[in-house]
Write an enzyme that holds these catalytic residues in place. Structure first.
Site, PDB file in Angstrom:
ATOM      1  N   LYS A 176       0.889  -1.355  -0.212  1.00 50.72           N
ATOM      2  CA  LYS A 176      -0.031  -0.009   0.030  1.00 50.72           C
ATOM      3  C   LYS A 176       0.962   1.367   0.037  1.00 50.72           C
ATOM      4  CE  LYS A 176      -2.885  -3.305   0.950  1.00 50.72           C
ATOM      5  NZ  LYS A 176      -3.628  -4.017  -0.025  1.00 50.72           N
TER       6      LYS A 176
HETATM    7  C1  LIG Z   1      -4.392  -5.110   1.012  1.00 51.92           C
HETATM    8  C2  LIG Z   1      -5.920  -5.227   0.928  1.00 51.92           C
HETATM    9  C3  LIG Z   1      -6.349  -5.966   2.236  1.00 51.92           C
HETATM   10  C4  LIG Z   1      -5.744  -6.653   3.280  1.00 51.92           C
HETATM   11  O1  LIG Z   1      -4.866  -5.611   4.063  1.00 51.92           O
HETATM   12  P1  LIG Z   1      -3.788  -6.286   5.174  1.00 51.92           P
HETATM   13  O2  LIG Z   1      -3.383  -5.258   5.882  1.00 51.92           O
HETATM   14  O3  LIG Z   1      -2.853  -7.127   4.215  1.00 51.92           O
HETATM   15  O4  LIG Z   1      -4.688  -7.380   5.945  1.00 51.92           O
HETATM   16  C5  LIG Z   1      -7.768  -5.768   2.352  1.00 51.92           C
HETATM   17  N1  LIG Z   1      -8.621  -5.378   1.548  1.00 51.92           N
HETATM   18  C6  LIG Z   1      -8.062  -4.793   0.384  1.00 51.92           C
HETATM   19  C7  LIG Z   1      -8.962  -4.183  -0.821  1.00 51.92           C
HETATM   20  C8  LIG Z   1      -6.720  -4.620   0.087  1.00 51.92           C
HETATM   21  O5  LIG Z   1      -6.124  -4.239  -1.044  1.00 51.92           O
END
Ligand SMILES: *Cc1c(COP(=O)(O)O)cnc(C)c1O
Length: 370
Positions: A176
């Site tokens: 992210k």
């Molecule tokens: C990356 C992501 C998640 C999960 O995030 P984590 O912090 O890795 O648990 C959930 N929903 C979406 C849309 C994502 O892109």
């Protein structure tokens, strides 16, 4: 995605370790306040990931076995999995082609009398229509959880994407925009919701371990409900505070690079790059391109790019096509299947150069005219 981590983050992590306070403590509290302020929410509750944050959001809304929760299939699989964590049934809704997001219409098409909530995703950073979805779910009398895993720095109706959400969950995974290694945040406006979430992430305790240790008087904690250990550490929060300071700059840079991609791609037939919707701005967490009558198939494009040293990725996954959801028979999801099969994500990160972009678009141009 290559995380923009440097000496400052390393220093901050080292300071947290030298302070002797490494579990959830003062740095987590500060990160919660600053992150909530940055996304226009009343309160932030730091958690171990966005996935655990989504789980807590559904517990907060009282979702239980027998309930249905509408989710997009077109999302990282954690969105649908969170519904199963509370024993409820995920029901897949289709998305619109331009944003990759669920809409009032696609949700309404799969809604039943057992539908208790929707998890809407700001897919790849592209905001969903917050005003329309909040109004519709309020009208139907069901909850709305906003999966803002990818949306730090995105906006809707002139405000940060989380502003006005009953509950939103964010991710700080290295894929992210900003990262704490692993980590997440749940934001809410109501102080009661914040108190409950803080309890849920910390074993159901009525007083946090940090407050207990900081108190001069002995504090006897009580455990009010069966809950979880979903805490973030102060080492992670120290890194997160530095990362948060970089967010605006990272978004500005990504938007500039995305605009340049859009310009370079404009005269290539059959390629439709992602764009801002009318009501908001994406942070371009994912810069995806939809093939629309392109000369080569998506997999041919990925193979050719790889052969020329470019690591593009397949488009966003669709949970209903994965073995974990083989037991679910969803209604028709034509747009979801089209996007997942006919889109790819081009490299976009803080180290990419104009020369890299020219090379990538050059390969696509060759494929288009071959
Ligand atoms: C990356 C992501 C998640 C999960 O995030 P984590 O912090 O890795 O648990 C959930 N929903 C979406 C849309 C994502 O892109």
């Amino acid at each position: 995605m290559i995380p923009d981590l440097g000496e400052e983050e390393a220093q901050a992590a080292a300071e947290a370790i030298r302070s002797g306070w490494v579990a959830q403590g003062p740095r987590v509290a500060k990160f919660e306040q600053e992150f909530a302020a940055a996304v226009g929410a009343g309160h932030g509750v730091a958690v171990s990931s966005c996935t655990t944050g989504l789980h807590l959001a559904l517990v907060l809304l009282g979702i239980k076995p027998g309930d249905e929760v509408v989710v997009p299939s077109l999302s990282f699989i954690a969105t649908a999995n969170a519904v199963r964590y509370v024993g409820a049934t995920p029901v897949f809704a289709d998305v619109e082609l331009s944003t990759g997001n669920v809409t009032v219409e696609t949700i309404d098409a799969v809604r039943t009398e057992r539908t208790r909530a929707v998890i809407a995703v700001h897919q790849g950073g592209v905001p969903f229509d917050t005003a329309a979805l909040r109004k519709a779910t309020d009208g139907w009398g069901i909850g709305l959880v906003e999966d803002a895993a990818c949306a730090a720095g995105s906006t809707a109706y002139g405000a940060p994407a989380g502003t006005g959400a009953r509950v939103a969950a964010w991710s700080f995974h290295p894929r992210k925009l900003i990262t704490t290694g692993e980590g997440g945040m749940v934001t809410v406006d109501s102080p009661e919701d914040a108190t409950r979430l803080k309890r849920l992430r910390e074993h159901g305790m009525n007083v946090s371990a940090a407050d207990r240790h900081a108190s001069k008087q002995p504090v006897l904690e009580a455990y009010l409900e069966t809950a979880y250990n979903y805490r973030m550490t102060d080492i992670q929060a120290a890194v997160g505070l530095v990362q948060l300071g970089k967010l605006a700059g990272l978004v500005a840079q990504r938007r500039q690079l995305a605009a340049r991609y859009q310009e370079l791609l404009a005269d290539i037939d059959g390629l439709v790059p992602v764009r801002d919707p009318a009501y908001g701005q994406t942070n371009y967490q994912s810069f995806w391109v939809l093939l629309d009558g392109f000369r080569a198939s998506r997999d041919e494009v990925l193979t050719e790019l790889a052969a020329r040293g470019v690591s593009a990725r397949r488009g966003i996954m669709a949970a209903h096509l994965e073995p974990a959801y083989a037991d679910v028979t969803p209604g028709p999801l034509p747009v979801t299947e089209r996007i997942t099969r006919e889109s790819l994500i081009l490299p976009l990160h803080h180290k990419i150069t104009e020369a890299d972009q020219n090379h990538i678009v050059g390969v696509l141009r060759e494929l288009a005219t071959r």
